[in-house]
Enzyme design. Sequence first.
Site, mmCIF file in Angstrom:
data_model
loop_
_atom_site.group_PDB
_atom_site.id
_atom_site.type_symbol
_atom_site.label_atom_id
_atom_site.label_comp_id
_atom_site.label_asym_id
_atom_site.label_seq_id
_atom_site.Cartn_x
_atom_site.Cartn_y
_atom_site.Cartn_z
ATOM 1 N N ASP A 47 -16.509 -52.803 -50.262
ATOM 2 C CA ASP A 47 -17.296 -51.652 -50.695
ATOM 3 C C ASP A 47 -18.594 -51.620 -49.896
ATOM 4 O O ASP A 47 -19.055 -52.653 -49.407
ATOM 5 C CB ASP A 47 -17.600 -51.734 -52.191
ATOM 6 N N ASP A 74 -17.913 -50.789 -44.320
ATOM 7 C CA ASP A 74 -17.709 -49.343 -44.259
ATOM 8 C C ASP A 74 -16.277 -49.100 -43.810
ATOM 9 O O ASP A 74 -15.881 -49.529 -42.716
ATOM 10 C CB ASP A 74 -18.702 -48.728 -43.268
ATOM 11 N N ASN A 101 -7.898 -47.304 -52.788
ATOM 12 C CA ASN A 101 -8.612 -46.495 -53.769
ATOM 13 C C ASN A 101 -9.760 -45.672 -53.194
ATOM 14 O O ASN A 101 -10.032 -44.574 -53.670
ATOM 15 C CB ASN A 101 -9.151 -47.423 -54.863
ATOM 16 N N TYR A 166 -11.728 -32.651 -48.411
ATOM 17 C CA TYR A 166 -11.228 -33.655 -49.356
ATOM 18 C C TYR A 166 -9.822 -33.298 -49.826
ATOM 19 O O TYR A 166 -8.929 -34.150 -49.863
ATOM 20 C CB TYR A 166 -12.182 -33.735 -50.538
ATOM 21 N N LYS A 170 -6.384 -35.527 -49.328
ATOM 22 C CA LYS A 170 -5.614 -36.004 -50.464
ATOM 23 C C LYS A 170 -4.166 -35.510 -50.416
ATOM 24 O O LYS A 170 -3.243 -36.231 -50.835
ATOM 25 C CB LYS A 170 -6.292 -35.591 -51.770
ATOM 26 N N VAL A 199 -11.580 -37.751 -63.585
ATOM 27 C CA VAL A 199 -11.900 -39.025 -64.222
ATOM 28 C C VAL A 199 -13.401 -39.107 -64.469
ATOM 29 O O VAL A 199 -14.211 -38.862 -63.564
ATOM 30 C CB VAL A 199 -11.432 -40.205 -63.345
ATOM 31 N N THR A 201 -16.051 -40.874 -64.281
ATOM 32 C CA THR A 201 -16.862 -41.951 -63.720
ATOM 33 C C THR A 201 -18.338 -41.594 -63.890
ATOM 34 O O THR A 201 -18.689 -40.433 -64.158
ATOM 35 C CB THR A 201 -16.567 -42.158 -62.226
#
Length: 259
Positions: A47, A74, A101, A166, A170, A199, A201
């Site tokens: 991460d 990265d 993920n 994005y 995906k 989700v 988060t």
Amino acid sequence: MTGDIEHGAIYPSLKGRSVFITGGGSGIGESLVEHFCAQGSRVAFIDLAEDASRRLVARIAAKGDPAPHFMAGDLRDIERLRATIAEAAERHGPIKVLCNNAGNDDRHKSEDVTVEYWDDRMAVNVRHQFFAAQAVRPQMKETGGGSIINFGSITWLVGDGDCPGYVTAKAAITGMTRALAREFGPDRIRVNCMLPGWVMTERQMRLWLNPEGERQIAERQCLPDRLYPPDIARMALFLAADDSRMCSSQNFIVDGGWV
């Protein structure tokens, strides 16, 4: 109701299994790390967020679960990604589970997208997934198989209009999943794709959950409850475990009945 680790299913096949997770420092990735560690898996994750990631490691260790191994990096740097995968295998043994993920759903309009930004969206959201799968394949083949879990999104199914880069990335992940599942299958490497819904988060709630968003959830989801990271992590555990040994080349949607 967010659910908790202690009352979830236990998968004996995950105990001691070497697991590599991208973007494990926060959000869905943080929950993945916590859930796999609670299963007794040997977890390594990469991460960018060093402080949050180190706090996660300390929190898990304090609970008495096997502490995960954090590596800063990265994911746009493919050589760094390859190096962390090699380090994880050296530390925990050949990787048997890969959770691809990491991603970023920053909002943008088509008229504002430059070539450089478009390429960056592909690098952040899809390119590293392919190269991580490429890197773990020899390890999985040598040990008789494994599970690769790519993380897509329902955004391309519903055609979200506020982040076209994005959404494109995906959608590509689903195609990549099916291609790799066919290619890797003879080595008993399963490749599946998770498609989460909206989700809750910390980032999503901070940036985008407003009264309009609440109305949209009420209108679009079949189920009234909110979707949280543990809901995604529990499906990932199943796909990683031997219980799903004949599941491959599939999309697994966890969205509360949005699509």
